[in-house]
Design a protein around this motif. Structure first.
Motif, PDB file in Angstrom:
ATOM      1  N   ASP A  26       0.948  -1.213  -0.100  1.00 58.42           N
ATOM      2  CA  ASP A  26      -0.085   0.130  -0.117  1.00 58.42           C
ATOM      3  C   ASP A  26       0.909   1.269  -0.137  1.00 58.42           C
ATOM      4  OD1 ASP A  26      -2.030  -1.506   0.031  1.00 58.42           O
ATOM      5  OD2 ASP A  26      -2.720  -1.414   1.946  1.00 58.42           O
ATOM      6  N   LEU A  27       1.994   1.315   0.747  1.00 59.38           N
ATOM      7  CA  LEU A  27       2.819   2.315   0.890  1.00 59.38           C
ATOM      8  C   LEU A  27       3.491   2.595  -0.441  1.00 59.38           C
ATOM      9  CD1 LEU A  27       4.699   2.465   4.219  1.00 59.38           C
ATOM     10  CD2 LEU A  27       3.090   4.236   3.141  1.00 59.38           C
ATOM     11  N   ALA A  28       3.770   1.583  -1.196  1.00 58.61           N
ATOM     12  CA  ALA A  28       4.489   1.883  -2.572  1.00 58.61           C
ATOM     13  C   ALA A  28       3.524   2.205  -3.580  1.00 58.61           C
ATOM     14  CB  ALA A  28       5.083   0.430  -2.984  1.00 58.61           C
ATOM     15  N   ALA A  29       2.061   1.727  -3.418  1.00 51.33           N
ATOM     16  CA  ALA A  29       1.277   2.373  -4.477  1.00 51.33           C
ATOM     17  C   ALA A  29       0.881   3.989  -4.316  1.00 51.33           C
ATOM     18  CB  ALA A  29      -0.084   1.821  -4.169  1.00 51.33           C
ATOM     19  N   SER A  30       1.354   4.720  -3.019  1.00 50.16           N
ATOM     20  CA  SER A  30       1.425   5.963  -2.741  1.00 50.16           C
ATOM     21  C   SER A  30       2.530   6.852  -3.095  1.00 50.16           C
ATOM     22  CB  SER A  30       0.559   6.183  -1.606  1.00 50.16           C
ATOM     23  OG  SER A  30       1.403   5.892  -0.570  1.00 50.16           O
ATOM     24  N   ALA A  31       3.674   5.896  -3.389  1.00 50.06           N
ATOM     25  CA  ALA A  31       4.978   6.814  -3.368  1.00 50.06           C
ATOM     26  C   ALA A  31       4.869   7.785  -4.444  1.00 50.06           C
ATOM     27  CB  ALA A  31       5.972   5.563  -3.761  1.00 50.06           C
ATOM     28  N   ASP A  32       4.411   7.712  -5.539  1.00 52.11           N
ATOM     29  CA  ASP A  32       4.603   8.881  -6.369  1.00 52.11           C
ATOM     30  C   ASP A  32       4.171   9.992  -5.869  1.00 52.11           C
ATOM     31  OD1 ASP A  32       5.796   7.393  -8.595  1.00 52.11           O
ATOM     32  OD2 ASP A  32       3.672   7.297  -9.524  1.00 52.11           O
ATOM     33  N   ALA A  33       3.016  10.160  -5.173  1.00 54.46           N
ATOM     34  CA  ALA A  33       2.317  11.297  -4.491  1.00 54.46           C
ATOM     35  C   ALA A  33       3.308  11.778  -3.339  1.00 54.46           C
ATOM     36  CB  ALA A  33       1.109  10.840  -4.006  1.00 54.46           C
ATOM     37  N   ARG A  34       3.925  10.907  -2.480  1.00 57.34           N
ATOM     38  CA  ARG A  34       4.801  11.430  -1.625  1.00 57.34           C
ATOM     39  C   ARG A  34       6.159  11.760  -2.079  1.00 57.34           C
ATOM     40  NH1 ARG A  34       6.145   7.247   1.106  1.00 57.34           N
ATOM     41  NH2 ARG A  34       5.066   5.577  -0.018  1.00 57.34           N
ATOM     42  N   TRP A  35       6.644  11.485  -3.352  1.00 56.47           N
ATOM     43  CA  TRP A  35       8.022  11.639  -3.761  1.00 56.47           C
ATOM     44  C   TRP A  35       8.096  12.484  -4.750  1.00 56.47           C
ATOM     45  CZ3 TRP A  35      10.052   5.841  -4.440  1.00 56.47           C
ATOM     46  CH2 TRP A  35      10.328   5.408  -3.168  1.00 56.47           C
ATOM     47  N   PHE A  36       6.984  12.864  -5.664  1.00 61.39           N
ATOM     48  CA  PHE A  36       7.157  13.482  -6.965  1.00 61.39           C
ATOM     49  C   PHE A  36       6.119  14.549  -7.237  1.00 61.39           C
ATOM     50  CE2 PHE A  36       9.106   9.175  -7.999  1.00 61.39           C
ATOM     51  CZ  PHE A  36      10.350   9.443  -8.033  1.00 61.39           C
ATOM     52  N   THR A  37       6.249  15.566  -7.999  1.00 59.95           N
ATOM     53  CA  THR A  37       5.150  16.405  -8.249  1.00 59.95           C
ATOM     54  C   THR A  37       4.400  15.516  -9.260  1.00 59.95           C
ATOM     55  OG1 THR A  37       6.544  17.453 -10.256  1.00 59.95           O
ATOM     56  CG2 THR A  37       6.715  18.645  -8.111  1.00 59.95           C
ATOM     57  N   PRO A  38       3.089  16.092  -9.514  1.00 58.68           N
ATOM     58  CA  PRO A  38       2.223  15.411 -10.158  1.00 58.68           C
ATOM     59  C   PRO A  38       2.460  15.168 -11.710  1.00 58.68           C
ATOM     60  CG  PRO A  38       1.035  17.172  -8.811  1.00 58.68           C
ATOM     61  CD  PRO A  38       2.565  17.221  -8.786  1.00 58.68           C
ATOM     62  N   GLY A  39       2.371  13.974 -12.207  1.00 60.41           N
ATOM     63  CA  GLY A  39       2.591  13.574 -13.379  1.00 60.41           C
ATOM     64  C   GLY A  39       4.006  12.886 -13.670  1.00 60.41           C
ATOM     65  N   PHE A  40       4.983  13.082 -12.609  1.00 58.35           N
ATOM     66  CA  PHE A  40       6.261  12.643 -12.834  1.00 58.35           C
ATOM     67  C   PHE A  40       6.558  11.186 -11.803  1.00 58.35           C
ATOM     68  CE2 PHE A  40      10.621  12.273 -11.728  1.00 58.35           C
ATOM     69  CZ  PHE A  40      11.354  12.462 -12.789  1.00 58.35           C
ATOM     70  N   THR A  41       7.338  10.333 -12.212  1.00 57.99           N
ATOM     71  CA  THR A  41       7.401   9.179 -11.603  1.00 57.99           C
ATOM     72  C   THR A  41       9.031   8.622 -12.176  1.00 57.99           C
ATOM     73  OG1 THR A  41       6.872   7.070 -11.037  1.00 57.99           O
ATOM     74  CG2 THR A  41       6.328   7.787 -13.312  1.00 57.99           C
ATOM     75  N   VAL A  42       9.493   7.617 -11.395  1.00 59.35           N
ATOM     76  CA  VAL A  42      10.671   6.810 -11.862  1.00 59.35           C
ATOM     77  C   VAL A  42      10.227   5.373 -11.335  1.00 59.35           C
ATOM     78  CG1 VAL A  42      12.921   6.564 -11.408  1.00 59.35           C
ATOM     79  CG2 VAL A  42      12.156   8.913 -11.248  1.00 59.35           C
ATOM     80  N   PRO A  43       9.844   4.764 -12.327  1.00 60.70           N
ATOM     81  CA  PRO A  43       9.322   3.199 -11.967  1.00 60.70           C
ATOM     82  C   PRO A  43      10.169   2.633 -11.063  1.00 60.70           C
ATOM     83  CG  PRO A  43       8.721   3.993 -14.053  1.00 60.70           C
ATOM     84  CD  PRO A  43       9.624   4.743 -13.808  1.00 60.70           C
ATOM     85  N   GLU A  44      11.663   2.708 -11.572  1.00 55.98           N
ATOM     86  CA  GLU A  44      12.635   1.983 -10.631  1.00 55.98           C
ATOM     87  C   GLU A  44      12.728   2.116  -9.229  1.00 55.98           C
ATOM     88  OE1 GLU A  44      13.787   2.475 -15.032  1.00 55.98           O
ATOM     89  OE2 GLU A  44      13.272   3.727 -13.261  1.00 55.98           O
ATOM     90  N   LEU A  45      12.357   3.464  -9.079  1.00 49.32           N
ATOM     91  CA  LEU A  45      12.409   3.638  -7.410  1.00 49.32           C
ATOM     92  C   LEU A  45      11.152   3.202  -6.701  1.00 49.32           C
ATOM     93  CD1 LEU A  45      14.134   7.430  -7.605  1.00 49.32           C
ATOM     94  CD2 LEU A  45      15.206   5.206  -6.867  1.00 49.32           C
ATOM     95  N   VAL A  46      10.034   3.159  -7.435  1.00 46.62           N
ATOM     96  CA  VAL A  46       8.871   2.514  -6.913  1.00 46.62           C
ATOM     97  C   VAL A  46       8.954   1.155  -6.827  1.00 46.62           C
ATOM     98  CG1 VAL A  46       6.114   2.686  -7.409  1.00 46.62           C
ATOM     99  CG2 VAL A  46       7.458   4.602  -7.822  1.00 46.62           C
ATOM    100  N   ARG A  47       9.454   0.491  -7.734  1.00 41.62           N
ATOM    101  CA  ARG A  47       9.845  -1.021  -7.612  1.00 41.62           C
ATOM    102  C   ARG A  47      10.561  -1.143  -6.452  1.00 41.62           C
ATOM    103  NH1 ARG A  47      13.423  -2.304 -11.809  1.00 41.62           N
ATOM    104  NH2 ARG A  47      15.135  -1.562 -10.024  1.00 41.62           N
TER     105      ARG A  47
END
Length: 371
Positions: free
Chosen positions: A139-160
């Motif tokens: 569940d925490l990993a699922a919300s990682a983008d919102a905690r880590w990045f501005t909207p619309g940005f992600t780094v899939p490797e870090l979420v993994r």
């Protein structure tokens, strides 16, 4: 002893730079920054226990940031690194603050990125640790983008990496964050310090970095627009620029001293001849010889000139001697004093060496006196 998983890049003889990660990530957090820094640094980036390739049993429940710092020092010791520059993100930045407070003899400079001297009290982290021990990290990993990045940005490797971290080790890192609070000791930090804040960081907003900057004498604060909590991944160019300016402070000081001693004309000629092949050597000269040795106030510049001329005569470096005869005049030595230094070399370096040295010095002094 089992060590933290790590990756080393750059020349083995370059100044060491340790890079620390944020909770839930791996050293991949630095993928867009470390290769550029490794051109002139020996970059060592490491994984938290239970993250990336580091063993989970390196940490246990009730751990502290000091425990993580001890693992970092053990890694440095294993690599033969006595003193190092350090930069860390979030929990990695807290490790840097601990090192600067408890082991200042090991740290040459500090960069604290999207981090804090405290992490909003113990309760939220205690609750997160309990939740992770009970439910895992999905569940925490699922919300990682919102905690880590501005909207619309992600780094899939870090979420993994977040999703695949060991829950027990992650929870122990939460314990460390819960117990961390060094606000009352910040004024004790004496190493050159840079604070980097993501302007859109909800976890450690700029006010947290400003609090450190206000307390640490001589520190600098940089706010990066468009960056959230993992600025090195989201805005690597801005982080790289800030780190380079911070880390190259010795080179800037050295270049200033180099110009004062050798003169602008000589340094300009040396710089104009610089190529990609010689760039690292020129950086080494400015940073080490001029930025560390010639700036040491134990000896005066007059004394350093006399020592340098003697060493150049001893090794027969007469072209360099000519340059340093000019430097000696700039540092206040008279022609008679330069002659006395060279006469001394006749006794300890040999008459033929001194003979050549006198010829070189006479030519330079005559040029200096010419209209």
């Amino acid at each position: 002893m089992t060590l933290l998983n790590h990756r080393t890049e750059g020349p083995a003889t370059a100044p060491p730079l340790l890079l620390g990660p944020s909770l839930g990530t791996s050293y991949a957090l630095w993928d867009q920054v470390a290769p550029e820094l490794s051109i002139t640094r020996r970059v060592i980036r490491w994984d938290l226990p239970g993250h990336g390739g580091s063993a989970a049993d390196l940490i246990s429940a009730g751990a502290s940031v000091g425990d993580l710092a001890a693992l970092v020092l053990a890694l440095a010791d294993s690599l033969g690194v006595e003193r190092f520059a350090y930069a860390g993100v979030s929990l990695g930045g807290a490790v840097g603050l601990h090192l600067a407070l408890h082991h200042p003899e090991r740290v040459t400079s500090l960069a604290v990125i999207c981090s804090s001297a405290h992490f909003n009290g113990a309760k939220p982290w205690q609750e997160r640790a309990e939740r992770v021990r009970r439910e895992g990290l999905a569940d925490l990993a699922a919300s990682a983008d919102a905690r880590w990045f501005t909207p619309g940005f992600t780094v899939p490797e870090l979420v993994r990496d977040h999703r695949e971290a060991d829950p027990a080790a992650y929870a122990a890192c939460c314990d460390a964050l819960a117990a961390f609070d060094v606000r009352d000791r910040l004024a004790e930090i004496t190493v050159p310090t840079l604070l980097i804040a993501g302007r859109d960081d909800p976890a450690t907003p700029p006010a947290h970095l400003r609090e450190i900057a206000d307390a640490v004498a001589g520190s600098a604060l940089v706010e990066i627009p468009g960056a959230s909590h993992l600025a090195p991944a989201e805005r690597p160019e801005a982080v790289l620029t800030a780190l380079r300016g911070h880390l190259d402070g010795g080179a800037r000081r050295g270049m200033a001293v180099r110009r004062e001693v050798l003169g602008d004309a000589h340094v300009d000629r040396a710089q104009s001849r610089q190529t990609p092949f010689t760039a690292r050597f020129q950086d080494f000269i400015s940073r080490y010889a001029w930025g560390e040795i010639w700036t040491d106030e134990t000896l005066s510049r007059r004394e350093r000139s006399m020592i340098t001329m003697t060493a150049l005569v001893a090794h027969g470096h007469y072209e360099e001697l000519a340059m340093h005869v000019r430097a000696a005049r700039r540092n206040g030595l008279t022609p008679d004093e330069i002659g006395a230094v060279l006469l001394q070399t006749a006794v300890y370096c040999g008459v033929p060496a001194a003979n050549s040295a006198f010829a070189t010095a006479q030519r330079v002094l005559a040029e200096e006196e010419a209209p």
